[in-house]
Scaffold this motif. Structure first.
Motif, PDB file in Angstrom:
ATOM      1  N   SER A 183      -1.504  10.580   2.246  1.00 45.37           N
ATOM      2  CA  SER A 183      -2.001  11.883   3.168  1.00 45.37           C
ATOM      3  C   SER A 183      -2.090  11.737   4.466  1.00 45.37           C
ATOM      4  N   PRO A 184      -1.134  12.550   4.946  1.00 47.30           N
ATOM      5  CA  PRO A 184      -0.851  12.562   6.009  1.00 47.30           C
ATOM      6  C   PRO A 184      -2.171  12.785   6.962  1.00 47.30           C
ATOM      7  N   GLN A 185      -2.650  12.687   8.326  1.00 48.98           N
ATOM      8  CA  GLN A 185      -2.799  13.031   8.885  1.00 48.98           C
ATOM      9  C   GLN A 185      -2.808  13.577  10.535  1.00 48.98           C
ATOM     10  N   ALA A 186      -1.492  13.062  10.282  1.00 50.14           N
ATOM     11  CA  ALA A 186      -1.144  14.100  11.534  1.00 50.14           C
ATOM     12  C   ALA A 186       0.654  14.095  11.966  1.00 50.14           C
ATOM     13  N   PRO A 187       1.248  14.878  11.836  1.00 53.22           N
ATOM     14  CA  PRO A 187       2.949  15.363  10.974  1.00 53.22           C
ATOM     15  C   PRO A 187       3.323  14.033  10.881  1.00 53.22           C
ATOM     16  N   VAL A 188       3.794  12.886  11.908  1.00 50.96           N
ATOM     17  CA  VAL A 188       4.456  11.832  11.237  1.00 50.96           C
ATOM     18  C   VAL A 188       2.706  10.833  11.270  1.00 50.96           C
ATOM     19  N   HIS A 189       3.457  10.299   9.299  1.00 50.96           N
ATOM     20  CA  HIS A 189       2.179   9.139   9.405  1.00 50.96           C
ATOM     21  C   HIS A 189       2.351   8.160   8.786  1.00 50.96           C
ATOM     22  N   ILE A 190       2.884   7.259   9.428  1.00 49.23           N
ATOM     23  CA  ILE A 190       3.328   5.773   7.755  1.00 49.23           C
ATOM     24  C   ILE A 190       2.968   4.922   8.296  1.00 49.23           C
ATOM     25  N   LEU A 191       2.616   4.214   7.561  1.00 46.84           N
ATOM     26  CA  LEU A 191       1.875   3.450   7.200  1.00 46.84           C
ATOM     27  C   LEU A 191       3.757   1.806   7.015  1.00 46.84           C
ATOM     28  N   LEU A 192       2.323   0.564   7.506  1.00 48.78           N
ATOM     29  CA  LEU A 192       3.067  -0.700   7.476  1.00 48.78           C
ATOM     30  C   LEU A 192       2.485  -1.571   7.600  1.00 48.78           C
ATOM     31  N   ILE A 193       3.649  -2.110   6.173  1.00 48.23           N
ATOM     32  CA  ILE A 193       2.528  -3.556   5.343  1.00 48.23           C
ATOM     33  C   ILE A 193       3.617  -4.676   6.199  1.00 48.23           C
ATOM     34  N   PRO A 194       2.932  -5.828   5.506  1.00 49.49           N
ATOM     35  CA  PRO A 194       3.115  -7.215   5.660  1.00 49.49           C
ATOM     36  C   PRO A 194       3.636  -7.241   4.085  1.00 49.49           C
ATOM     37  N   LYS A 195       4.605  -7.771   3.676  1.00 46.95           N
ATOM     38  CA  LYS A 195       4.746  -8.099   2.325  1.00 46.95           C
ATOM     39  C   LYS A 195       3.704  -9.281   1.682  1.00 46.95           C
ATOM     40  N   LYS A 196       3.609 -10.227   2.835  1.00 49.89           N
ATOM     41  CA  LYS A 196       2.284 -11.310   2.162  1.00 49.89           C
ATOM     42  C   LYS A 196       0.786  -9.985   2.484  1.00 49.89           C
ATOM     43  N   PRO A 197       0.330 -10.182   1.479  1.00 48.58           N
ATOM     44  CA  PRO A 197      -0.905 -10.291   1.025  1.00 48.58           C
ATOM     45  C   PRO A 197      -1.742  -9.978   1.820  1.00 48.58           C
ATOM     46  N   ILE A 198      -2.207  -9.857   2.685  1.00 50.47           N
ATOM     47  CA  ILE A 198      -3.498 -10.545   3.622  1.00 50.47           C
ATOM     48  C   ILE A 198      -3.927  -9.389   3.510  1.00 50.47           C
ATOM     49  N   GLU A 199      -5.619 -10.014   2.883  1.00 55.88           N
ATOM     50  CA  GLU A 199      -6.370  -8.159   2.641  1.00 55.88           C
ATOM     51  C   GLU A 199      -6.767  -7.436   3.687  1.00 55.88           C
ATOM     52  N   SER A 200      -6.987  -8.234   5.071  1.00 55.07           N
ATOM     53  CA  SER A 200      -7.768  -7.414   6.395  1.00 55.07           C
ATOM     54  C   SER A 200      -7.423  -8.316   7.455  1.00 55.07           C
ATOM     55  N   MET A 201      -7.498  -7.974   8.799  1.00 55.90           N
ATOM     56  CA  MET A 201      -7.283  -8.733   9.802  1.00 55.90           C
ATOM     57  C   MET A 201      -8.575  -9.929   9.600  1.00 55.90           C
ATOM     58  N   ALA A 202      -9.678  -8.609   8.965  1.00 59.26           N
ATOM     59  CA  ALA A 202     -10.419 -10.475   9.065  1.00 59.26           C
ATOM     60  C   ALA A 202     -10.213 -11.930   8.334  1.00 59.26           C
ATOM     61  N   LYS A 203      -9.488 -11.147   7.440  1.00 64.86           N
ATOM     62  CA  LYS A 203      -8.446 -13.152   6.636  1.00 64.86           C
ATOM     63  C   LYS A 203      -7.279 -12.961   7.806  1.00 64.86           C
ATOM     64  N   LEU A 204      -6.832 -12.893   8.826  1.00 62.15           N
ATOM     65  CA  LEU A 204      -5.703 -13.077   9.767  1.00 62.15           C
ATOM     66  C   LEU A 204      -5.659 -14.184   9.799  1.00 62.15           C
ATOM     67  N   GLN A 205      -4.857 -15.659   9.875  1.00 59.46           N
ATOM     68  CA  GLN A 205      -4.588 -17.069  10.298  1.00 59.46           C
ATOM     69  C   GLN A 205      -3.908 -17.002  11.344  1.00 59.46           C
ATOM     70  N   GLU A 206      -3.901 -18.299  12.388  1.00 63.97           N
ATOM     71  CA  GLU A 206      -3.423 -18.543  13.204  1.00 63.97           C
ATOM     72  C   GLU A 206      -2.235 -18.375  13.142  1.00 63.97           C
ATOM     73  N   GLU A 207      -1.395 -19.011  11.864  1.00 70.10           N
ATOM     74  CA  GLU A 207       0.252 -18.597  11.167  1.00 70.10           C
ATOM     75  C   GLU A 207       0.335 -17.551  11.313  1.00 70.10           C
ATOM     76  N   ASP A 208      -0.402 -16.411  10.839  1.00 73.64           N
ATOM     77  CA  ASP A 208      -0.205 -15.481  10.457  1.00 73.64           C
ATOM     78  C   ASP A 208       0.422 -13.956  12.394  1.00 73.64           C
TER      79      ASP A 208
END
Ligand code: AMP
Length: 113
Positions: A31-56
């Protein structure tokens, strides 16, 4: 935890994948919100920035660099683009697998809504 993004990583759900390496995957937003709208995801299933660990930290650094390379390959670098990571409810996060939006191809307004 299994989200629609895990299913895209596992090729159980189709997506227009534009970049992949051992650590991350990029695909066009459905559902693009701009002419270019790409999602970049880690393969590691981190739920959100709030669950980020220092090792990430190295993984996130890798993703930031790859975002810059994807933006360049999409022709966004010169005019500019925006990286967004919506976090939890008030941040507007709807899929709980950390993801970076790469938005460009039009004038983006500030502040966002
Ligand atoms: P957020 O609101 O930051 O969690 O962003 C989630 C994004 O995922 C939204 O921009 C959706 O349009 C996008 N999205 C949801 N499902 C899919 C899908 N199957 N393929 C591509 N993008 C998706």
């Amino acid at each position: 935890m299994s989200t629609i993004f895990s299913k895209i990583i596992n090729r159980e759900v189709p997506a227009e994948i534009i970049y992949e390496d051992d650590l991350c995957l990029a695909f066009r937003d459905v559902s693009p919100q701009a002419p270019v709208h790409i999602l970049l995801i880690p393969k590691k299933p981190i739920e959100s920035m709030a669950k980020l660990q220092e090792e990430d930290g190295a993984l996130m650094g890798h993703m930031l660099f790859q975002a810059s390379q994807i933006a360049e390959s999409e022709g966004l670098s010169e005019k500019g683009y925006r990286l967004v990571i919506n976090t939890n409810q008030q941040g507007g996060q709807s899929v709980y697998h950390l993801h970076m939006h790469i938005l460009g191809g039009r004038q983006l307004h500030w502040p966002p809504g």
